[in-house]
Design an enzyme around this catalytic site. Structure first.
Site, PDB file in Angstrom:
ATOM      1  N   HIS A 170       0.820  -1.224   0.000  1.00 55.27           N
ATOM      2  CA  HIS A 170       0.000   0.000   0.000  1.00 55.27           C
ATOM      3  C   HIS A 170       0.851   1.270   0.000  1.00 55.27           C
ATOM      4  O   HIS A 170       0.325   2.363  -0.196  1.00 55.27           O
ATOM      5  CB  HIS A 170      -0.942   0.031   1.208  1.00 55.27           C
ATOM      6  CG  HIS A 170      -1.987  -1.045   1.169  1.00 55.27           C
ATOM      7  ND1 HIS A 170      -2.882  -1.166   0.134  1.00 55.27           N
ATOM      8  CD2 HIS A 170      -2.263  -2.072   2.026  1.00 55.27           C
ATOM      9  CE1 HIS A 170      -3.667  -2.222   0.356  1.00 55.27           C
ATOM     10  NE2 HIS A 170      -3.314  -2.789   1.492  1.00 55.27           N
ATOM     11  N   ASP A 206      -2.151 -10.556  -2.529  1.00 51.77           N
ATOM     12  CA  ASP A 206      -2.781 -10.122  -1.283  1.00 51.77           C
ATOM     13  C   ASP A 206      -4.253  -9.835  -1.585  1.00 51.77           C
ATOM     14  O   ASP A 206      -4.621  -9.499  -2.706  1.00 51.77           O
ATOM     15  CB  ASP A 206      -2.066  -8.861  -0.768  1.00 51.77           C
ATOM     16  CG  ASP A 206      -2.586  -8.399   0.587  1.00 51.77           C
ATOM     17  OD1 ASP A 206      -1.986  -8.803   1.604  1.00 51.77           O
ATOM     18  OD2 ASP A 206      -3.587  -7.642   0.637  1.00 51.77           O
ATOM     19  N   HIS A 208      -5.985  -7.337  -0.734  1.00 47.68           N
ATOM     20  CA  HIS A 208      -6.219  -5.929  -1.058  1.00 47.68           C
ATOM     21  C   HIS A 208      -5.459  -5.515  -2.316  1.00 47.68           C
ATOM     22  O   HIS A 208      -4.393  -6.062  -2.616  1.00 47.68           O
ATOM     23  CB  HIS A 208      -5.750  -5.028   0.093  1.00 47.68           C
ATOM     24  CG  HIS A 208      -6.417  -5.300   1.399  1.00 47.68           C
ATOM     25  ND1 HIS A 208      -5.906  -6.168   2.337  1.00 47.68           N
ATOM     26  CD2 HIS A 208      -7.572  -4.813   1.923  1.00 47.68           C
ATOM     27  CE1 HIS A 208      -6.702  -6.204   3.397  1.00 47.68           C
ATOM     28  NE2 HIS A 208      -7.728  -5.401   3.169  1.00 47.68           N
ATOM     29  N   ASP A 295      -4.713 -12.844   3.480  1.00 45.03           N
ATOM     30  CA  ASP A 295      -6.017 -12.285   3.876  1.00 45.03           C
ATOM     31  C   ASP A 295      -7.117 -12.704   2.905  1.00 45.03           C
ATOM     32  O   ASP A 295      -8.278 -12.331   3.071  1.00 45.03           O
ATOM     33  CB  ASP A 295      -5.950 -10.751   4.052  1.00 45.03           C
ATOM     34  CG  ASP A 295      -4.951 -10.043   3.167  1.00 45.03           C
ATOM     35  OD1 ASP A 295      -4.398 -10.675   2.258  1.00 45.03           O
ATOM     36  OD2 ASP A 295      -4.739  -8.838   3.388  1.00 45.03           O
TER      37      ASP A 295
HETATM   38  C1  SP5 Z   1      -1.056  -5.234   3.803  1.00 47.12           C
HETATM   39  C2  SP5 Z   1      -2.524  -5.247   4.080  1.00 47.12           C
HETATM   40  O1  SP5 Z   1      -3.151  -6.298   3.991  1.00 47.12           O
HETATM   41  N1  SP5 Z   1      -3.085  -4.112   4.490  1.00 47.12           N
HETATM   42  C3  SP5 Z   1      -4.479  -4.038   4.747  1.00 47.12           C
HETATM   43  C4  SP5 Z   1      -4.902  -2.719   5.279  1.00 47.12           C
HETATM   44  C5  SP5 Z   1      -6.369  -2.712   5.561  1.00 47.12           C
HETATM   45  N2  SP5 Z   1      -6.752  -1.580   6.292  1.00 47.12           N
HETATM   46  C6  SP5 Z   1      -8.180  -1.367   6.390  1.00 47.12           C
HETATM   47  C7  SP5 Z   1      -8.808  -2.464   7.151  1.00 47.12           C
HETATM   48  C8  SP5 Z   1     -10.304  -2.333   7.158  1.00 47.12           C
HETATM   49  C9  SP5 Z   1     -10.837  -3.358   8.112  1.00 47.12           C
HETATM   50  N3  SP5 Z   1     -12.224  -3.532   7.987  1.00 47.12           N
HETATM   51  C10 SP5 Z   1     -12.689  -4.399   9.043  1.00 47.12           C
HETATM   52  C11 SP5 Z   1     -13.968  -5.008   8.687  1.00 47.12           C
HETATM   53  C12 SP5 Z   1     -14.267  -6.079   9.708  1.00 47.12           C
HETATM   54  N4  SP5 Z   1     -15.439  -6.805   9.320  1.00 47.12           N
HETATM   55 ZN    ZN Z   2      -4.099  -7.155   2.439  1.00 46.63          ZN
END
Ligand code: SP5
Ligand code: ZN
Length: 370
Positions: A170, A206, A208, A295
């Site tokens: 990111h 990943d 994301h 993830d």
């Molecule tokens: C490297 C990596 O995987 N970074 C991920 C960053 C995500 N940050 C935002 C997370 C949003 C979490 N939402 C929680 C929902 C729970 N149901």
């Molecule tokens: Zn991620």
């Protein structure tokens, strides 16, 4: 397979993050890397090695010197400014709408605030990115882990794994975010291009979208970025990751985003992976940098895919089947009890070893996060 690992990550000892303003237990915690390391050690087929120091130059080849300075200075500066919080998190960010109508030349001359939290906003993407006393050293060590993994592969290993923490994908040229400070995979890809003169592909699996990796190589034709990820219509980082993002200028056509729906299962995922791999296969080059996240796993607390441990073995196998050398770097994955088994499965697949699943008894026996 060699596993590059540094204990420096332990000092990036995150405890909390925020979600929509609420404080929650951190997802990106030291236990993640320790789980993976101990599982790979127990396997017997992996050799853990220390990184070597590569200095700041490879970081500055990819990142704005201001971001590097911010990461290095921020903690001490916050303390000097009597900010006594357990970690530094911004609440004010320079959204592009603040600058509407102002020229790039004018914007380039905006001074940097001195306030530590203001600087965290200036150089940051989001509030879920805690910076602590040990963050700078951990982020530097994660880069050294990535670059040592590159060294192993350029010195002849078919594949090597860098257990990077904090993750990187990111982080953009001038921006930290999403648990990331320096973009380990982008720094690795840039180092490979400089060392070999050949094209490199980044395969980002990943959950994301790796907005930082995409941004860094947006106008570059020598680094192909291919990403499978949760559709930004429902998931972080929300503002990038759409399929019409294909690169511009020299990078036109060198960016492929494959957004996927909630509930994506093994079969759907493998079909998308094959699509990504076929585009890589059509592009010249001998090395793939893999941004590896777990993830995508069915039990991940922040993801919504349904992948199994077994499919990671097949993913590793298919990535290696292109016949290119693999620089495999850890990104996300937050279901701590499964991380070791999932990494082991992927890496065994990439090495052409059998899946040979771990007995289920090992699963969830430690302090579980469900
Ligand atoms: C490297 C990596 O995987 N970074 C991920 C960053 C995500 N940050 C935002 C997370 C949003 C979490 N939402 C929680 C929902 C729970 N149901
Ligand atoms: Zn991620």
């Amino acid at each position: 397979m060699r596993v590059v690992y540094s204990p420096a990550h332990l000092a990036h000892d995150t405890v909390t993050e925020t979600v929509m303003g609420a404080v929650i237990p951190a997802n990106e915690v030291p236990e993640r890397a320790e789980r993976i390391r101990t599982t790979l050690e127990a396997d017997g087929g992996f050799t853990v090695v220390d990184p070597t120091e590569h200095g700041r130059d490879p970081i500055l080849a990819v990142h704005d010197p201001g971001l590097v300075r911010f990461v290095e200075e921020a903690w001490n500066e916050a303390r000097a400014q009597s900010i006594g919080r357990p970690n530094l998190i911004a609440d004010t960010y320079p959204t592009f709408r603040m600058f509407e109508g102002m020229s790039p030349e004018f914007l380039a001359r905006r001074p940097e605030t001195r306030h530590a939290a203001g600087r965290a906003g200036w150089w940051g993407l989001d509030t879920a990115n805690p910076l602590l006393a040990g963050t700078a050293a951990a982020a530097r060590a994660a880069v050294d882990v990535a670059l040592t993994t590159v060294d192993l592969v350029l010195d002849g290993e078919r594949a090597a794994y860098g257990l990077c923490r904090p993750p990187g994908h990111h982080a953009a040229r001038s921006m930290a975010g999403g648990y990331c400070f320096f973009n380990n995979a982008a720094i690795a890809a840039e180092a490979i291009v400089r060392a070999t003169g050949a094209r490199v592909a980044i395969l980002d699996v990943d959950y994301h979208h790796g907005n930082g990796s995409q941004q860094i190589f947006w106008r570059r034709g020598d680094v192909l970025y291919v990403s499978l990820h949760a559709d930004p219509i429902r998931q972080y980082p929300f503002f990038l990751g759409w399929p019409d993002e294909t690169g511009e200028g020299d990078g036109s056509g060198a960016n492929l985003n494959i957004p996927l729906p909630a509930g994506t299962d093994d079969e759907t995922y493998l079909a998308a992976l094959d699509r990504g791999l076929s585009v890589i296969a059509e592009t010249p080059g001998d090395v793939i940098v893999v941004s590896l996240g777990f993830d995508t796993y069915g039990h991940d607390p922040i993801g919504d895919f349904a992948l199994t441990t077994a499919v990671y073995h097949e993913c590793g196998r298919r990535a290696a089947a292109l016949g290119r050398r693999l620089v495999i770097l850890q990104e996300g994955g937050y279901h701590r009890p499964s991380l070791g088994a999932n990494a082991r499965a992927w890496l065994r697949g990439a090495e052409g070893r059998s899946y040979d699943p771990l007995p289920a008894a090992g699963f969830g026996e430690f302090g579980s996060n469900r």
